[in-house]
Design a protein around this motif. Structure first.
Motif, short mmCIF file in Angstrom:
data_model
loop_
_atom_site.label_atom_id
_atom_site.label_comp_id
_atom_site.label_asym_id
_atom_site.label_seq_id
_atom_site.Cartn_x
_atom_site.Cartn_y
_atom_site.Cartn_z
N VAL A 1 0.83 -1.21 0.00
CA VAL A 1 0.00 0.00 0.00
C VAL A 1 0.87 1.26 0.00
O VAL A 1 0.65 2.20 -0.77
N LEU A 2 1.89 1.27 0.86
CA LEU A 2 2.72 2.47 0.98
C LEU A 2 3.65 2.66 -0.22
O LEU A 2 3.92 3.80 -0.62
N ASP A 3 4.12 1.56 -0.80
CA ASP A 3 5.11 1.67 -1.87
C ASP A 3 4.49 1.78 -3.26
O ASP A 3 5.09 2.40 -4.15
N ASP A 4 3.33 1.17 -3.47
CA ASP A 4 2.77 1.10 -4.82
C ASP A 4 1.44 1.83 -4.97
O ASP A 4 1.23 2.57 -5.93
N ILE A 5 0.53 1.60 -4.04
CA ILE A 5 -0.84 2.09 -4.22
C ILE A 5 -0.94 3.59 -3.92
O ILE A 5 -1.42 4.37 -4.75
N LEU A 6 -0.50 4.00 -2.73
CA LEU A 6 -0.64 5.42 -2.37
C LEU A 6 0.15 6.35 -3.28
O LEU A 6 -0.37 7.41 -3.66
N PRO A 7 1.39 6.03 -3.68
CA PRO A 7 2.07 6.94 -4.62
C PRO A 7 1.42 7.01 -5.99
O PRO A 7 1.64 7.96 -6.73
N MET A 8 0.62 6.00 -6.34
CA MET A 8 -0.03 6.00 -7.65
C MET A 8 -1.22 6.95 -7.72
O MET A 8 -1.53 7.50 -8.79
N LEU A 9 -1.89 7.18 -6.61
CA LEU A 9 -3.13 7.94 -6.64
C LEU A 9 -2.94 9.39 -7.10
O LEU A 9 -3.74 9.88 -7.91
N PRO A 10 -1.91 10.11 -6.64
CA PRO A 10 -1.76 11.49 -7.16
C PRO A 10 -1.40 11.55 -8.63
O PRO A 10 -1.55 12.61 -9.26
N ALA A 11 -0.92 10.43 -9.20
CA ALA A 11 -0.50 10.44 -10.61
C ALA A 11 -1.64 10.13 -11.57
O ALA A 11 -1.41 10.07 -12.79
N ILE A 12 -2.84 9.92 -11.09
CA ILE A 12 -3.97 9.62 -11.98
C ILE A 12 -4.28 10.84 -12.83
O ILE A 12 -4.49 11.94 -12.30
N PRO A 13 -4.31 10.70 -14.15
CA PRO A 13 -4.50 11.87 -15.03
C PRO A 13 -5.95 12.29 -15.15
O PRO A 13 -6.48 12.44 -16.25
N SER A 14 -6.60 12.49 -14.04
CA SER A 14 -8.00 12.92 -14.09
C SER A 14 -8.37 13.50 -12.73
O SER A 14 -8.01 12.94 -11.68
N LYS A 15 -9.09 14.62 -12.76
CA LYS A 15 -9.61 15.23 -11.54
C LYS A 15 -11.13 15.28 -11.59
O LYS A 15 -11.76 16.16 -11.00
N ASP A 16 -11.70 14.35 -12.29
CA ASP A 16 -13.15 14.26 -12.35
C ASP A 16 -13.71 13.97 -10.95
O ASP A 16 -13.07 13.26 -10.16
N PRO A 17 -14.86 14.52 -10.62
CA PRO A 17 -15.40 14.27 -9.27
C PRO A 17 -15.54 12.79 -8.93
O PRO A 17 -15.29 12.40 -7.77
N ALA A 18 -15.91 11.96 -9.90
CA ALA A 18 -16.02 10.52 -9.62
C ALA A 18 -14.66 9.93 -9.26
O ALA A 18 -14.54 9.11 -8.33
N VAL A 19 -13.62 10.34 -9.99
CA VAL A 19 -12.27 9.86 -9.69
C VAL A 19 -11.81 10.38 -8.33
O VAL A 19 -11.21 9.65 -7.53
N VAL A 20 -12.10 11.66 -8.05
CA VAL A 20 -11.70 12.23 -6.76
C VAL A 20 -12.36 11.48 -5.61
O VAL A 20 -11.71 11.15 -4.60
N MET A 21 -13.62 11.18 -5.74
CA MET A 21 -14.31 10.45 -4.68
C MET A 21 -13.78 9.02 -4.54
O MET A 21 -13.68 8.49 -3.43
N ALA A 22 -13.43 8.40 -5.69
CA ALA A 22 -12.86 7.05 -5.62
C ALA A 22 -11.50 7.08 -4.94
O ALA A 22 -11.19 6.21 -4.10
#
Length: 854
Positions: free
Chosen positions: A529-550
């Motif tokens: 979680v700390l090494d792979d999942i959490l660092p990946m979340l800020p790199a998602i190329p979308s700020k759509d409200p559905a993505v933000v809530m997910a």
């Protein structure tokens, strides 16, 4: 080891059985012969072996007749039997019908044997009913084998259809319908075999066939089974007294034999008439008028009347095959289902789809063996039609669910492997995903890695259709606990991340990826979680409200997870800086904004609580250390008092007293002038008590002696690096200032280092060097007369030369004595020749001592 020995014994037995039989037979050139599985034919002389064709690997059964088994008969009977068997196999080879045994290779004869190959079979009906002659050892599958009711109904219906084919289409009378001439194939279907005594009609318009009566002069193995033979074949002999006549018989003769077979099936293989191969007994039975069977134990009540009509002494009273197949006893949903499966090739896709939709409701009524060996092969044939696979696959997986793991691997998994590689239509993958738990439970690990998981990976590839990806992501969490951790970390999770970070990915796919990741948190460890999942979340190329809530949901689940959690450092440095700008995203609704604010506040509260708790713990630890330091000082002071008054009797008391004595010596020259005078007087009067007087006068203000003085690291290093030499020491007891004689008892390296460091700290000299300029000692010998030049003690409590320990072991047992005053205490170097008057100094207060100690 027992299993290996058993297998070795079985193989050796099979090899020994075949070594003298098949080497010269041409069948062995094309077929590989396996183990013995059954026997069939007259007197069960045909041995049945499993095998396959060498060129095509097609599964087959090899029938072998060893000629040495015929040695118990006379040469006439032996030659006649071989001729009858050869003619029967030749007749079987010419026939092609679903209810007639299919011959793959015609009979071949060698000097030792007769052999031919057929479709794969299970055993003869006689073997299934418990007759195991000519089978050694008896196969495991034949032991305690029982036929189910649906198998009996379906098998008898097949026999009737086979007789209809023989009587009406081929114009052939079998003349020997009995359990030995009926073979059960691997799908559980009944096949007609043993055309050794069949006869054909020369007149196509005639309904009678010429049949030869049993001959008393021939062996019973060279004639039909008398227990199942129609009685009309023995009446003419009794009437005319001839040996063996040929009479005309109709199809009712085979129907009578069928009635005897039905009774035999329900009575565990026992025929209704026990002739034991005696022709004369058969003639007597045929001539009697009480031939009707009165008791039919085991026969179903719905079938008793029909069996009685089949066993009627008068041929005209017996029903024909067309009438028998229409009785209500065969109106069984299981029998109809099996019949529909036999005729699937005749239907179009619409009819097939309607049938397969209702099949899952019927399968629970069928026994497992029927589903595995009868239904599943028919379903597998339809897998070649991709449009039918979505209708067939649920039925196949239902059978797999009810089957044991061994049967699943042997009979179902080989058919499912090609289907797992199909990507069209989409419903195939959906069905597999919905039943993935079943697949992972019963599929062996090596097959999971080679077939099941690649199917999941293909569904998550970027080239796959979005609907397939969404379906796959929605069902993965349901079976995530069955996926091993290496596959989860190295194969599954990277594909989900790649799909989520794809710039051209669809919004629904990206949201499903995040939802899937959130549900998978229970199956991963904290480091993933700390090494792979959490660092990946800020790199998602979308700020759509559905993505933000997910994304917010993933953070919240990780934060509240009892096993995972998020460290405060990650929250403060990564998560909050990422979430805070999202508060001003224009697309957020009020509810979404409130959820985001609530999560951020929760994270800040967690950081505040954990950091505050940490700082409080550090402060408490520091306070505890200070308290322990003060307690140590009190203990050292008490130990010193005890040593001064009465002395110590143990080694630990002596060590504590030495520590206190050395510390007091450090402050002895800082006392008032009156106290110094007392020390000098006492020392002059009784030099032997100098040490105790110094200790008695070393009390500062409140009388508490500081246990140690903090020393800079540089000072400690200088002490440790000082050479172990014997420097010139100054004895405080010598008021004349003369140089003390160095003896072996007071050659202490610690005192030497302290003295050298004090000298290096600005020219600090021993206490007896402090004097006004006019009375300063000009000679370095320091042997002036104290009366001529009296020494005035300064009023400031300045540290002078420490006392030299009298015992060299003191410093080894008390390392605290290596600690000295830091050089920063003296802001400026003090010259020994500077004028020092009493008015220029003031007495040190307790606060000054505390400053020195801190």
């Amino acid at each position: 080891m027992d299993m290996l020995n058993k297998l070795k014994s079985t193989v050796s037995t099979t090899v020994s059985q075949l070594s003298g039989v098949l080497p010269g037979n041409p069948v062995t050139r094309e077929y590989e012969v396996g183990k013995l599985i059954g026997s069939a034919g007259p007197d069960l002389l045909w041995k049945i072996f499993s095998g396959y064709k060498k060129s095509t690997k097609q599964e087959a059964s090899i029938f072998v007749l060893e000629k040495k088994l015929l040695e118990k008969y006379s040469k006439k009977d032996r030659d006649q039997l071989v001729e009858v068997l050869r003619r029967g196999i030749a007749q079987l080879t010419r026939l092609r019908h679903p209810q007639v045994l299919t011959v793959q290779h015609p009979v071949e004869e060698s000097r030792e044997s007769l052999a031919f190959a057929t479709e794969p079979v299970f055993a003869s009906l006689a073997n299934v009913l418990g007759c195991h002659e000519n089978i050694n050892p008896v196969p495991q599958q034949l032991r305690n084998h029982k036929l189910f009711e649906v198998e009996i109904k379906y098998g008898l219906q097949q026999l009737i259809e086979g007789l209809i084919f023989l009587h009406n289409d081929v114009k052939l009378l079998h003349c020997n319908i009995c359990p030995e001439s009926i073979v059960v194939n691997q799908q559980g279907a009944f096949k007609i075999f043993g055309f050794d005594f069949c006869t054909s009609s020369q007149d196509p318009t005639s309904k009678l066939w010429p049949v030869r009566e049993p001959d008393p002069e021939l062996s019973h193995v060279s004639q039909p089974n008398l227990d199942y033979l129609a009685p009309e074949l023995g009446r003419n002999h009794r009437r005319h007294g001839n040996g063996a006549n040929t009479i005309g018989c109709g199809a009712s003769a085979d129907m009578y034999s069928l009635g005897c077979v039905i009774v035999s099936i329900y009575q565990n293989g026992k025929s209704p008439w026990q002739m034991d191969g005696d022709v004369e007994c058969f003639y007597r039975h045929a001539g009697s008028h009480s031939q009707s069977l009165q008791r039919m134990e085991g026969v179903p009540p719905d079938l008793v009347d029909h069996v009685r009509s089949l066993l009627h002494p008068t041929p005209e009273q017996r029903p024909d095959a067309h009438q028998l197949v229409k009785i209500s006893w065969f109106d069984d949903v299981g029998v109809k289902t099996l019949n529909y499966l036999d005729s699937l090739f005749q239907w179009d896709n619409l009819q097939k789809s309607q049938f397969f939709k209702g099949l899952p409701q019927i399968l629970p009524r069928l026994p497992e063996r029927v589903c595995l060996h009868r239904v599943m092969p028919c379903l597998a044939k339809e897998f070649v039609n991709p449009s039918m696979v979505p209708f067939i696959l649920p039925c196949s997986l239902h059978i797999a669910q009810e089957a044991s793991k061994e049967n699943y691997v042997a009979h179902i998994l080989p058919h499912l492997r090609p289907v797992m590689k199909m990507q069209e239509p989409v419903q195939i993958l959906l069905i597999f995903m919905q039943r993935m738990e079943l697949l992972l439970q019963k599929t062996p690990p090596e097959d999971v890695k080679s077939d099941v998981l690649p199917m999941i990976y293909r569904a998550l590839e970027a080239e796959a259709a979005p609907q397939i990806q969404e379906l796959c992501l929605s069902v993965i969490p349901s079976f995530a606990s069955l996926i091993d951790y290496p596959a989860m970390k190295n194969a599954l999770m990277p594909r989900i991340k790649k799909l989520c970070l794809l710039p051209s990915g669809q919004l629904s796919v990206r949201v499903n990826c995040l939802i899937c990741i959130g549900k998978l948190l229970d199956n991963v460890d904290k480091w993933l979680v700390l090494d792979d999942i959490l660092p990946m979340l800020p790199a998602i190329p979308s700020k759509d409200p559905a993505v933000v809530m997910a994304v917010l949901g993933v953070y919240k689940m990780a934060l509240e997870h009892p096993r995972l959690g998020i460290p405060k450092e990650v929250i403060a440095t990564q998560i909050v800086p990422f979430l805070f700008p999202l508060l001003v995203e224009p697309g957020l609704s009020l509810t979404q904004f409130r959820a985001l604010v609530s999560t951020i506040k929760e994270m800040l509260a967690k950081v505040e609580e954990e950091q505050k708790s940490k700082l409080e713990s550090v402060a408490a630890l520091q306070e505890e250390q200070r308290t322990a330091l003060g307690n140590l000082a009190l203990n050292d002071s008490s130990s010193q008092n005890s040593t001064s008054s009465g002395g110590a009797s143990t080694a630990s008391s002596a060590n504590n007293s030495a520590v206190s004595q050395q510390i007091d010596a450090l402050f002895s020259q800082l006392s008032t002038s009156s106290e110094t005078s007392k020390v000098k007087q006492t020392t002059a009067a009784t030099p032997a008590m100098a040490s105790s007087n110094v200790v008695a006068n070393s009390r500062i203000d409140s009388g508490i002696v500081a246990p140690a003085i903090a020393m800079p690291k540089s000072g400690m290093m200088s002490l440790r690096s000082a050479p172990n030499s014997t420097p010139t020491t100054w004895n405080n007891n010598n008021v004349n200032g003369t140089r003390a004689n160095t003896t072996a008892a007071n050659k202490d390296p610690v005192s030497s280092m302290i003295h050298s460091n004090l000298s290096a700290m600005g020219g600090i000299r021993p206490a007896n060097q402090w004097a006004p300029p006019s009375q300063a000692v000009p000679s370095p010998a320091w042997n002036h007369n104290p009366a001529a030049a009296p020494i005035q003690q300064p009023q400031m409590r300045m540290m002078a030369t420490p006392l030299v320990p009298q015992n060299q072991q003191f410093t080894q047992q008390n390392p605290m004595m290596t600690v000295m005053m830091p050089q920063s205490t003296f802001s400026q170097p003090i010259s020994p020749m500077a004028p020092t008057t009493p008015a220029a100094f003031r007495q040190l207060a307790r606060s000054d001592i505390d400053d020195l100690l801190s």
